[in-house]
Design a protein around this motif. Structure first.
Motif, PDB file in Angstrom:
ATOM      1  N   SER A 156      -1.420  11.478   2.193  1.00 27.78           N
ATOM      2  CA  SER A 156      -2.606  12.312   2.573  1.00 27.78           C
ATOM      3  C   SER A 156      -2.298  13.559   2.823  1.00 27.78           C
ATOM      4  O   SER A 156      -1.350  13.998   3.215  1.00 27.78           O
ATOM      5  CB  SER A 156      -2.814  11.747   4.119  1.00 27.78           C
ATOM      6  OG  SER A 156      -3.990  12.475   4.457  1.00 27.78           O
TER       7      SER A 156
ATOM      8  N   PRO B  62     -10.783  11.760   0.526  1.00 32.09           N
ATOM      9  CA  PRO B  62     -10.762  10.536  -0.531  1.00 32.09           C
ATOM     10  C   PRO B  62      -9.463  10.699  -1.138  1.00 32.09           C
ATOM     11  O   PRO B  62      -8.765  11.559  -1.292  1.00 32.09           O
ATOM     12  CB  PRO B  62     -12.045  11.228  -1.310  1.00 32.09           C
ATOM     13  CG  PRO B  62     -12.036  12.580  -1.077  1.00 32.09           C
ATOM     14  CD  PRO B  62     -11.869  12.740   0.437  1.00 32.09           C
ATOM     15  N   GLY B  63      -9.165   9.387  -1.371  1.00 35.25           N
ATOM     16  CA  GLY B  63      -7.961   9.100  -2.217  1.00 35.25           C
ATOM     17  C   GLY B  63      -6.600   9.181  -1.433  1.00 35.25           C
ATOM     18  O   GLY B  63      -5.636   9.242  -2.039  1.00 35.25           O
ATOM     19  N   GLU B  64      -6.882   8.942  -0.315  1.00 39.46           N
ATOM     20  CA  GLU B  64      -5.312   8.721   0.567  1.00 39.46           C
ATOM     21  C   GLU B  64      -4.636   7.552   0.014  1.00 39.46           C
ATOM     22  O   GLU B  64      -3.350   7.618  -0.016  1.00 39.46           O
ATOM     23  CB  GLU B  64      -5.881   8.525   2.106  1.00 39.46           C
ATOM     24  CG  GLU B  64      -6.175   9.990   2.709  1.00 39.46           C
ATOM     25  CD  GLU B  64      -6.186   9.868   4.080  1.00 39.46           C
ATOM     26  OE1 GLU B  64      -5.679  10.494   4.905  1.00 39.46           O
ATOM     27  OE2 GLU B  64      -6.847   8.748   4.695  1.00 39.46           O
ATOM     28  N   LEU B  65      -5.220   6.522  -0.095  1.00 42.45           N
ATOM     29  CA  LEU B  65      -4.394   5.222  -0.696  1.00 42.45           C
ATOM     30  C   LEU B  65      -4.208   5.577  -2.106  1.00 42.45           C
ATOM     31  O   LEU B  65      -5.272   5.715  -2.824  1.00 42.45           O
ATOM     32  CB  LEU B  65      -5.059   3.985  -0.481  1.00 42.45           C
ATOM     33  CG  LEU B  65      -5.173   3.519   1.163  1.00 42.45           C
ATOM     34  CD1 LEU B  65      -5.896   2.388   1.432  1.00 42.45           C
ATOM     35  CD2 LEU B  65      -3.828   3.510   1.633  1.00 42.45           C
ATOM     36  N   VAL B  66      -3.164   5.424  -2.665  1.00 47.77           N
ATOM     37  CA  VAL B  66      -2.926   5.660  -4.029  1.00 47.77           C
ATOM     38  C   VAL B  66      -2.097   4.500  -4.542  1.00 47.77           C
ATOM     39  O   VAL B  66      -1.721   3.455  -3.974  1.00 47.77           O
ATOM     40  CB  VAL B  66      -2.042   7.038  -4.249  1.00 47.77           C
ATOM     41  CG1 VAL B  66      -3.050   7.919  -4.060  1.00 47.77           C
ATOM     42  CG2 VAL B  66      -0.783   6.983  -3.723  1.00 47.77           C
ATOM     43  N   SER B  67      -2.041   4.207  -6.114  1.00 50.41           N
ATOM     44  CA  SER B  67      -1.444   3.168  -6.460  1.00 50.41           C
ATOM     45  C   SER B  67       0.028   3.615  -6.731  1.00 50.41           C
ATOM     46  O   SER B  67       0.880   2.525  -7.100  1.00 50.41           O
ATOM     47  CB  SER B  67      -1.921   2.813  -7.838  1.00 50.41           C
ATOM     48  OG  SER B  67      -2.147   3.781  -8.651  1.00 50.41           O
TER      49      SER B  67
ATOM     50  N   ARG C  17       5.476   2.452  -7.090  1.00 43.76           N
ATOM     51  CA  ARG C  17       4.158   2.021  -7.124  1.00 43.76           C
ATOM     52  C   ARG C  17       3.928   0.577  -6.525  1.00 43.76           C
ATOM     53  O   ARG C  17       4.940   0.028  -5.931  1.00 43.76           O
ATOM     54  CB  ARG C  17       4.248   1.318  -8.609  1.00 43.76           C
ATOM     55  CG  ARG C  17       4.408   2.521  -9.650  1.00 43.76           C
ATOM     56  CD  ARG C  17       4.217   2.199 -11.143  1.00 43.76           C
ATOM     57  NE  ARG C  17       4.599   3.329 -11.821  1.00 43.76           N
ATOM     58  CZ  ARG C  17       3.821   4.318 -12.154  1.00 43.76           C
ATOM     59  NH1 ARG C  17       2.701   4.325 -11.748  1.00 43.76           N
ATOM     60  NH2 ARG C  17       4.601   5.293 -13.151  1.00 43.76           N
TER      61      ARG C  17
ATOM     62  N   LEU D  41       0.394   5.639   0.800  1.00 40.36           N
ATOM     63  CA  LEU D  41      -0.464   6.677   1.264  1.00 40.36           C
ATOM     64  C   LEU D  41       0.066   8.019   1.258  1.00 40.36           C
ATOM     65  O   LEU D  41       1.357   8.207   1.501  1.00 40.36           O
ATOM     66  CB  LEU D  41      -0.722   6.590   2.875  1.00 40.36           C
ATOM     67  CG  LEU D  41      -1.731   7.400   3.723  1.00 40.36           C
ATOM     68  CD1 LEU D  41      -2.766   6.467   4.407  1.00 40.36           C
ATOM     69  CD2 LEU D  41      -1.101   8.265   4.394  1.00 40.36           C
TER      70      LEU D  41
ATOM     71  N   GLU E 202       0.761  -1.277  -0.148  1.00 39.19           N
ATOM     72  CA  GLU E 202      -0.073   0.061  -0.069  1.00 39.19           C
ATOM     73  C   GLU E 202       0.859   1.132   0.103  1.00 39.19           C
ATOM     74  O   GLU E 202       2.135   1.215   0.499  1.00 39.19           O
ATOM     75  CB  GLU E 202      -1.065  -0.007   1.407  1.00 39.19           C
ATOM     76  CG  GLU E 202      -2.262  -0.903   1.335  1.00 39.19           C
ATOM     77  CD  GLU E 202      -3.007  -0.588   2.522  1.00 39.19           C
ATOM     78  OE1 GLU E 202      -3.937  -1.014   2.380  1.00 39.19           O
ATOM     79  OE2 GLU E 202      -2.586  -0.244   3.637  1.00 39.19           O
TER      80      GLU E 202
ATOM     81  N   ASP F 127       1.606  14.754  -0.139  1.00 42.39           N
ATOM     82  CA  ASP F 127       1.498  14.380   1.422  1.00 42.39           C
ATOM     83  C   ASP F 127       1.468  15.465   2.560  1.00 42.39           C
ATOM     84  O   ASP F 127       2.148  16.736   1.958  1.00 42.39           O
ATOM     85  CB  ASP F 127       2.655  13.438   1.853  1.00 42.39           C
ATOM     86  CG  ASP F 127       2.268  12.756   3.143  1.00 42.39           C
ATOM     87  OD1 ASP F 127       1.315  11.921   3.092  1.00 42.39           O
ATOM     88  OD2 ASP F 127       3.128  12.745   3.982  1.00 42.39           O
TER      89      ASP F 127
END
Length: 161
Positions: free
Chosen positions: A10, A28-33, A147, A8, A6, A46
């Motif tokens: 934020s 929304p969207g804190e966890l990203v690819s 990634r 993050l 994972e 961040d």
């Protein structure tokens, strides 16, 4: 093979006030690819990016083996959840991660100690259980991209050592 499980990034602090009051809602969207890292500054987007007080702790990494099943970055507020690397043993060394876009070196400066919020966000007893294995605080030495997925990880002694 090591893996980034994972990421993050934020823009907001969620742990303010008393843990018994609960965390602020997650934006929304804190966890990203993927994340874009800037040398000496941190993760673009961040909450700690470019903040002078956090330059030696701009990127945080935690080992998945430190967390109970089902717990992730939204609970512990670290930036990188990594499997296959004992990150808590790397203080004073350089961790290099390459997820396919080129290497990103992280100077591992110190341990990231857990706080009382862990008993609320991870579960009762997590604060004590995570002592000594709450991850590490790092300074990025390179610009680059990381990634989610398989990652090549190498560890080198510090340049200053």
């Amino acid at each position: 093979m090591p893996e980034i499980l994972e990421l993050l990034a934020s823009p907001a602090h969620r742990f303010g006030g008393r843990p018994s009051d609960g965390p602020a809602p997650a934006p929304p969207g804190e966890l990203v690819s993927s994340v874009r890292i800037r040398a000496g500054l941190g993760i673009v987007g961040d909450r700690y990016f470019g903040r002078t007080a956090h330059r030696d702790a701009a990127v945080t990494v935690i080992a998945s083996s430190s967390l109970p099943a089902g717990a992730g970055l939204l609970a512990v507020r670290r930036n990188i959840l990594l499997s296959g690397v004992p990150v808590d043993d790397l203080v004073g060394q350089i961790l290099t991660l390459d997820s396919g876009d080129g290497p990103v070196r992280l100077m591992v400066n110190r341990k990231a100690h857990p706080c009382a919020w862990m008993d609320v966000t991870v579960g009762p007893g997590a604060w004590k259980a995570l002592r000594g294995k709450g991850g590490v605080r790092c300074t990025p030495l390179d610009d680059g991209v990381l990634r989610v997925g398989p990652v090549t990880a190498t560890v080198l002694p510090s340049v200053a050592a």
